[in-house]
Design a protein around this motif. Structure first.
Motif, short mmCIF file in Angstrom:
data_model
loop_
_atom_site.label_atom_id
_atom_site.label_comp_id
_atom_site.label_asym_id
_atom_site.label_seq_id
_atom_site.Cartn_x
_atom_site.Cartn_y
_atom_site.Cartn_z
N ASP A 259 -6.44 2.49 -0.31
CA ASP A 259 -5.59 1.26 -0.03
C ASP A 259 -6.38 0.01 -0.41
OD1 ASP A 259 -6.42 1.15 3.48
OD2 ASP A 259 -7.50 1.99 1.91
N GLU B 235 -23.48 11.33 2.02
CA GLU B 235 -22.62 11.57 3.05
C GLU B 235 -23.15 12.91 3.81
OE1 GLU B 235 -19.71 10.45 4.37
OE2 GLU B 235 -19.98 11.86 5.85
N THR C 57 -15.93 11.71 -2.69
CA THR C 57 -15.54 11.82 -1.24
C THR C 57 -15.17 10.32 -0.58
OG1 THR C 57 -16.85 13.72 -0.66
CG2 THR C 57 -15.79 12.62 1.08
N ARG D 42 -3.25 10.34 2.64
CA ARG D 42 -3.78 10.00 3.96
C ARG D 42 -2.85 9.23 4.87
NH1 ARG D 42 -9.86 10.49 3.83
NH2 ARG D 42 -10.22 11.69 2.01
N ALA E 205 -15.83 16.45 4.19
CA ALA E 205 -14.96 16.81 3.22
C ALA E 205 -13.94 15.69 3.09
CB ALA E 205 -14.19 18.00 3.29
N LEU E 206 -13.76 15.09 4.12
CA LEU E 206 -12.88 13.80 4.11
C LEU E 206 -13.41 12.54 4.20
CD1 LEU E 206 -10.20 15.00 6.70
CD2 LEU E 206 -10.25 15.25 4.32
N GLY E 207 -15.00 12.56 4.18
CA GLY E 207 -15.52 11.22 4.05
C GLY E 207 -15.38 10.53 5.12
N ALA E 208 -15.12 11.14 6.21
CA ALA E 208 -14.84 10.49 7.56
C ALA E 208 -16.07 9.87 8.24
CB ALA E 208 -14.01 11.22 8.63
N ILE F 123 0.72 -1.14 0.08
CA ILE F 123 0.12 -0.04 0.06
C ILE F 123 0.67 1.18 -0.02
CG2 ILE F 123 -1.60 1.21 1.56
CD1 ILE F 123 -2.37 -1.50 2.56
N THR G 154 -7.34 -0.21 8.07
CA THR G 154 -7.50 0.40 6.51
C THR G 154 -6.97 2.00 6.76
OG1 THR G 154 -9.74 1.47 6.80
CG2 THR G 154 -9.56 -0.95 6.02
N ILE G 155 -6.79 2.46 5.67
CA ILE G 155 -6.37 3.99 5.85
C ILE G 155 -7.36 4.80 6.45
CG2 ILE G 155 -5.74 6.01 4.38
CD1 ILE G 155 -3.49 4.47 4.50
N LYS G 156 -8.75 4.36 5.87
CA LYS G 156 -9.89 5.08 6.39
C LYS G 156 -9.83 5.21 8.01
CE LYS G 156 -14.68 5.76 5.80
NZ LYS G 156 -14.77 6.28 7.11
N ASP G 157 -9.71 4.01 8.52
CA ASP G 157 -9.87 3.93 9.97
C ASP G 157 -8.91 4.63 10.53
OD1 ASP G 157 -10.55 0.14 10.04
OD2 ASP G 157 -11.86 1.97 9.40
N ALA H 34 -11.18 8.54 0.14
CA ALA H 34 -10.94 7.96 1.57
C ALA H 34 -10.36 6.50 1.56
CB ALA H 34 -12.13 8.38 2.45
#
Lengths: 370, 459
Positions: free
Chosen positions: B206, B352, B199, A29, A357-360, A24, A214-217, B203
């Motif tokens: 990966d 979202e 979006t 991010r 904005a970050l889809g968090a 990866i 994951t990167i998202k986490d 994110a």
């Protein structure tokens, strides 16, 4: 007809399996997370450990020679140790939570009655004994009770520490509580350090030995803590003492760090930590080092500008609160209300636009969604 | 009888004969086993993740569905027992043991667990409840089950086939999920602005093999359209024998990708496991190379009156399933913003949306005001979910008002301070802060206290 289908299934299974043998890359991010933990949080933990060690030494010196000079030194050391701790609130992941350092080092309010009972007792107040105390009998706030006195000032503190009956016991408590705090700070730093606890490297070991699959986490963890910190400042440090949830009658007893009048400093350090995570740089206003803000700017320059502007406004509004903070709260000073409003705007922005904005995922758990 | 009536009677007759014709039961057996197994896994998963405590024991207040305000979580270990029973019923359904009672128990208990709190609504939980309810009336326990084995041992006749209509009922239900999932994507944010995928994909760099593709500027638009086309057409491709063999791998790939991209729990696995119902009824025999079933004994026909009642009930059921998801069209404004008619409409992962809600309580007798954080009454998770859903905001305001009445405020006014960001837009007020929500009643009418949706396009 079967072969294309088999090929598609095979490809899908590989994608679905999330094969971790495929490297990866260091996308923006992951780079952000690496930047934040290496350049912001790890240095804060190091400074905390050093500061707590200096506090331990100053407290020991005060215990040995309880005079104004040693008291000043111990007070300065307390403030100097607390400052990186408050800044590190911007990212409270890993050991600080998992190993309960947050509770051990910074429980509020401290239980003065129980501490007093221990001091009035006969058990030797060794560092080991104090380290085994419950969270509300040690840590920063417990120490603060014996190093500061908002009403009586330094003379009252020295009088307490030199009291013929309990003065020595109090000094023993101060020295041992500071030693316990230093030990916790050192252990927390060690848990993060490369080559020791290694958490700083494990955080970015996405899908491997680290806490994030994951990167998202990992990104979510960073972003979520910014939200939580904004809420903490807004509700616990400003709103509740102001009496916002209790009909508008101020409750000065809820002001944190009141004995040292450090409540405003705490909030300013919290905001500095938030900014450092956002900018990826501990030096405010320095070159943008690739923190959360760099990701937000890629998604929306508008939202990035808004976050930065609101951080600045919140910092300025909090800095403008007159001291002592508890008195300003009780007097319902307009500056306190202004700080609350500015922090509220910041909290709204980070909880909505920054997240979006970050889809968090503003998550406090691993619940499914759809 | 007119010229068209014999045709209609012929059509109905042909349909009736087709639906009641005996077919190989193996696909239905496979469906029953897969469904039961998935439900059992879901029950275990709920417990293993600690969600029983988190959803039922930790909260002090819950958000209720209309007409179900009386549903409460069981205290103490009760919800653990509930989920244990769900698991047991699911296993019983899978193996076909006391099938109808097990299916009923599964449906009732799973529905109960999810009626406790609207916070936890998920489209795939809704699907599982519907399928569990359908399984109660479908004769899936008559063949390839423990019940059938026991009947055979007693010397009772056991059918070797089942009528075709259960297959069509299940196909219809799954097709509706896909089609309405596609309908939900027929809106500008999704198709024109590629939000929220723009979006979300950014994110997730990966994801193996495709993570790099997601960073390409064309990717969000392409994936948005592909997902919409997939949802709208996949049922058709699965039904058509010529395309079925290519369509199913696409189903697998699509759902595996969504499983990798999103935290959507069981949904991908449910769809992967259950969509083979679109195949020929004997597909398990072909795959496992088992001998084909002999024409043998068809299932006994139910009494005519019961058959007609069942047919009428299923027609009514599907009429509701077709019309109910469309009710959002009756409401003005952007339904992504207002969320009226949003639930139970298969709007899966289409936006979202994040928000924050606080409440301001005012005592009109004294002028005194309280600013109440939502987390004073609800968990962070509940507060976060509530902040973007107007019906929950309204219920929350009433909960706060009731609490202040108990505290001695005669006629508390409750106003909501709610800011929401939709699909990456700047935040905007969702609720008119001047309206006393404690004086507003919930119902089917459009909420007059909602502010207009943001007009600007998403980024």
């Amino acid at each position: 007809m079967r072969r294309p289908a088999a090929a598609i299934v095979a490809a899908a299974l590989i994608a679905g399996a999330g094969c971790t043998d495929i490297p990866i890359g260091d996308g923006p991010r992951k780079a952000m997370v690496r930047r934040v933990v290496n350049e912001v949080i790890l240095p804060e933990h190091r400074e905390l450990a050093a500061g707590a060690a200096a506090l331990r030494d100053a407290a020991a010196a005060l215990a040995a020679s309880p005079d104004a000079g040693h008291l000043d030194a111990a007070q300065d050391a307390w403030r100097a140790a607390r400052s990186p701790w408050m800044r590190a609130y911007a990212l409270r992941i890993g050991p600080v939570k998992d190993d309960l350092y947050a509770a051990r080092m910074d429980q509020f309010p401290p239980d003065l009655a129980r501490i007093t009972a221990e001091i009035a007792g006969t058990a030797a107040l060794t560092p080991e004994y104090v380290a085994a105390f419950g969270a509300n009998k040690k840590g920063f706030h417990a120490l603060e009770l014996f190093l500061f006195d908002a009403a009586g000032g330094d003379p009252a503190v020295l009088a307490s520490l030199t009291d013929p009956t309990l003065g020595e016991r109090r000094r023993q408590f101060v020295a041992s509580a500071a030693a316990a705090l230093a030990a916790d700070a050192a252990a927390l730093d060690a848990a993060w350090e490369p080559g020791r606890g290694d958490f700083v490297d494990r955080v970015v070991d996405i899908g491997g030995d680290g806490p994030y699959a994951t990167i998202k986490d990992a990104t979510d963890a960073v972003v979520n803590d910014s939200v939580f910190l904004a809420e903490l400042i807004l509700d616990a440090k400003l709103g509740r003492p102001m009496g916002k949830p209790t009909g508008g009658t101020p409750v000065p007893a809820l002001v944190q760090s009141a004995p040292s009048d450090g409540g405003v400093d705490d909030m300013l350090d919290n905001l500095r930590g938030l900014r450092a995570v956002y900018e990826g740089d501990r030096e405010p206003g320095g070159v943008d080092g690739g923190g959360v803000g760099a990701l937000v700017a890629r998604a929306s320059a508008t939202i990035d500008s808004r976050v930065r502007a609101e951080l600045t406004r919140a910092e300025a509004a909090v800095a403008a609160i007159p001291r002592p903070f508890a008195a300003a709260v009780e007097a319902q000073a307009p500056e306190v209300e202004a700080a609350w409003q500015a922090t509220r705007e910041l909290r709204f922005t980070v909880s909505t636009e920054l997240i979006a904005a970050l889809g968090a995922t503003l998550s406090f758990n691993e619940n499914d969604g759809d | 009888m007119t010229a068209t009536e014999p045709d209609r009677a012929g059509l109905v007759g042909r349909a009736s004969r087709a639906l009641t014709a005996p077919v190989d039961a193996s696909s239905l057996i496979a469906f029953r086993i897969a469904f039961g197994a998935l439900m059992a896994i879901a029950a275990v998963r709920f417990s293993a993740h600690g969600w029983i405590a988190e959803h039922y024991l930790e909260p002090t207040h819950f958000f209720h569905y209309a007409g179900f305000g009386w549903v409460r979580p069981l205290p103490g270990a009760g919800m653990y027992v509930c989920f244990a029973l769900i698991g047991a019923c699911a296993v019983a359904v899978a193996i076909g043991f006391c099938y109808r009672a097990a299916a009923l128990g599964l449906a009732v208990l799973f529905a109960y667990a999810h009626l406790c709190d609207k916070t936890n609504y998920l489209n795939h939980y809704y699907l599982l409840i519907l399928l569990a309810l359908l399984l109660v009336v479908l004769p899936l326990g008559q063949v390839g089950s423990v019940d059938a084995w026991r009947r055979r041992r007693r010397g009772a006749p056991v059918p070797s086939t089942l009528p075709a209509w259960p297959i069509w009922v299940l196909r219809g239900q799954l097709a509706l999920v896909y089609v309405y999932g596609g309908v939900a994507k027929l809106q500008p944010d999704w198709l024109v602005h590629a939000q929220p995928l723009d979006t979300w994909l950014a994110a997730r760099p990966d994801v193996p093999l495709v993570g790099g593709l997601f960073a390409q500027p064309w990717a969000p638009q392409a994936v948005s359209w592909a997902a919409a086309i997939f949802d709208l057409t996949i049922a058709g491709w699965l039904l058509w024998p010529r395309s079925r063999r290519m369509a199913y791998p696409v189903v697998i790939a699509f759902h595996l990708l969504t499983a990798r991209l999103f935290h959507i729990g069981m949904f991908p696995w449910v769809m992967i496991a259950l969509t083979p119902i679109f195949f020929a009824p004997d597909w398990p025999r072909r795959v496992l190379r088992l001998r084909q079933v002999a024409p043998g004994s068809p299932p006994p026909a139910p009494p005519r009156r019961r058959a007609r009642l069942l047919a009428a009930a299923l027609v009514a059921y599907f009429a509701v399933q077709i019309l109910f998801p469309l009710r959002f069209l009756l409401y003005p404004g952007n339904h992504l913003w207002t969320e009226q008619g949003f639930r139970f409409a298969w709007k899966v992962m289409v936006m979202e949306k994040s928000g924050v809600a606080d409440f301001v309580v005012r005592d009109p007798d004294t002028g005194r005001e309280w600013r109440v954080p939502a987390t004073d009454y609800w968990t962070r998770y509940q507060a976060s979910m509530m902040a973007t859903q107007p019906d929950m905001i309204l219920e929350a305001a009433h909960v706060v008002a009731d609490d202040f009445r108990r505290r001695g405020v005669r006629a508390p006014e409750v106003r909501a301070d709610v800011l929401v960001s939709l699909n990456g837009r700047p935040r905007q007020r969702l609720v008119d802060p001047a309206v006393d929500l404690a004086a507003e009643r919930d119902g089917v009418a459009p909420y007059r206290w909602l502010l207009a949706a943001p007009e600007m396009d998403p980024p």
